[in-house]
Design a protein around this motif. Structure first.
Motif, PDB file in Angstrom:
ATOM      1  N   ARG A  34       0.833  -1.203   0.000  1.00 48.86           N
ATOM      2  CA  ARG A  34       0.000   0.000   0.000  1.00 48.86           C
ATOM      3  C   ARG A  34       0.866   1.250   0.000  1.00 48.86           C
ATOM      4  N   ARG A  35       2.011   1.194   0.669  1.00 49.60           N
ATOM      5  CA  ARG A  35       2.911   2.351   0.701  1.00 49.60           C
ATOM      6  C   ARG A  35       3.500   2.611  -0.680  1.00 49.60           C
ATOM      7  N   ARG A  38       0.870   4.256  -2.758  1.00 54.31           N
ATOM      8  CA  ARG A  38       0.681   5.649  -2.382  1.00 54.31           C
ATOM      9  C   ARG A  38       1.813   6.528  -2.920  1.00 54.31           C
ATOM     10  N   HIS A  42       1.618   9.624  -5.386  1.00 51.77           N
ATOM     11  CA  HIS A  42       2.178  10.916  -4.990  1.00 51.77           C
ATOM     12  C   HIS A  42       3.125  11.465  -6.057  1.00 51.77           C
ATOM     13  N   ARG A  62      -0.115  11.795   6.171  1.00 54.79           N
ATOM     14  CA  ARG A  62      -1.011  11.147   7.114  1.00 54.79           C
ATOM     15  C   ARG A  62      -0.384   9.821   7.527  1.00 54.79           C
ATOM     16  N   SER A  63      -0.248   9.600   8.811  1.00 58.55           N
ATOM     17  CA  SER A  63       0.214   8.297   9.277  1.00 58.55           C
ATOM     18  C   SER A  63      -0.869   7.704  10.167  1.00 58.55           C
ATOM     19  N   ASN A  64      -0.605   6.550  10.718  1.00 57.63           N
ATOM     20  CA  ASN A  64      -1.595   5.938  11.597  1.00 57.63           C
ATOM     21  C   ASN A  64      -1.757   6.706  12.903  1.00 57.63           C
ATOM     22  N   ARG A 128      -2.460  16.273  -1.946  1.00 62.49           N
ATOM     23  CA  ARG A 128      -3.019  15.314  -0.998  1.00 62.49           C
ATOM     24  C   ARG A 128      -2.041  14.203  -0.645  1.00 62.49           C
ATOM     25  N   TYR A 131      -2.869  10.262  -0.928  1.00 60.65           N
ATOM     26  CA  TYR A 131      -3.966   9.710  -0.132  1.00 60.65           C
ATOM     27  C   TYR A 131      -5.286  10.019  -0.818  1.00 60.65           C
ATOM     28  N   TYR A 133      -8.860  11.552  -1.391  1.00 61.32           N
ATOM     29  CA  TYR A 133      -9.483  12.782  -0.897  1.00 61.32           C
ATOM     30  C   TYR A 133     -10.762  12.385  -0.173  1.00 61.32           C
ATOM     31  N   VAL A 137      -8.157  13.758   5.208  1.00 64.76           N
ATOM     32  CA  VAL A 137      -7.569  14.646   4.203  1.00 64.76           C
ATOM     33  C   VAL A 137      -8.627  15.641   3.718  1.00 64.76           C
TER      34      VAL A 137
END
Length: 151
Positions: A34-35, A38, A42, A62-64, A128, A131, A133, A137
């Motif tokens: 997933r990273r 992302r 980006h 945005r992190s956990n 963003r 991530y 929208y 966010v």
């Protein structure tokens, strides 16, 4: 001729030296995390969104556990304003234990908008960060718009 030397002609299978066929065929699934997905999104966004002195880039991370926002002038490579839930004043104000909620994101958007307006920044380009929208966010962006920033 000797019948044992011609036995391979009558056999439905090839001789043991060529059976089974030796293929070096490996099936690999193309999987990304997933990273990685992302960061790929980006980089696609960053090709289009650039911060200038007149219209700096509002970048969201945005992190956990935390939420971080920076206003960046990419031409001079300079951060003009930043707010994060890791900052002591912001963290103590919210006093959350698990993760920043939508309400926390709204407050961070309000703080970054006020900080930008104090420095004379009214227009920003929203980044963003790959991530969706949605959720935190979107709440951050809406709060920044409500408090005077133009996207």
């Amino acid at each position: 001729m000797n019948t044992s030397s011609l036995s391979f002609l009558h056999s439905p299978f090839p001789t043991s030296s060529s059976f089974p066929p030796s293929f070096s065929f490996v099936v690999e699934a193309h999987s990304t995390t997933r990273r990685q997905d992302r960061t790929a999104r980006h980089t696609r966004i960053r090709k289009k969104v650039e911060g200038t002195p007149e219209r700096p880039r509002l970048s969201v991370f945005r992190s956990n556990k935390h939420l971080s926002v920076q206003v960046i002038d990419d031409t001079n490579m300079h951060t003009l304003a930043s707010v994060s839930t890791m900052q002591k004043a912001v963290f103590e104000e919210f006093n959350y234990t698990a993760a920043p909620t939508v309400e926390v994101a709204k407050k961070v958007g309000e703080i970054i908008a006020k900080s930008c307006l104090e420095k004379g920044i009214t227009k920003v380009a929203f980044d963003r960060g790959g991530y969706p929208y949605h959720g935190r966010v979107q709440a951050l962006a809406d709060a920044a718009r409500e408090h005077g920033l133009e996207f």
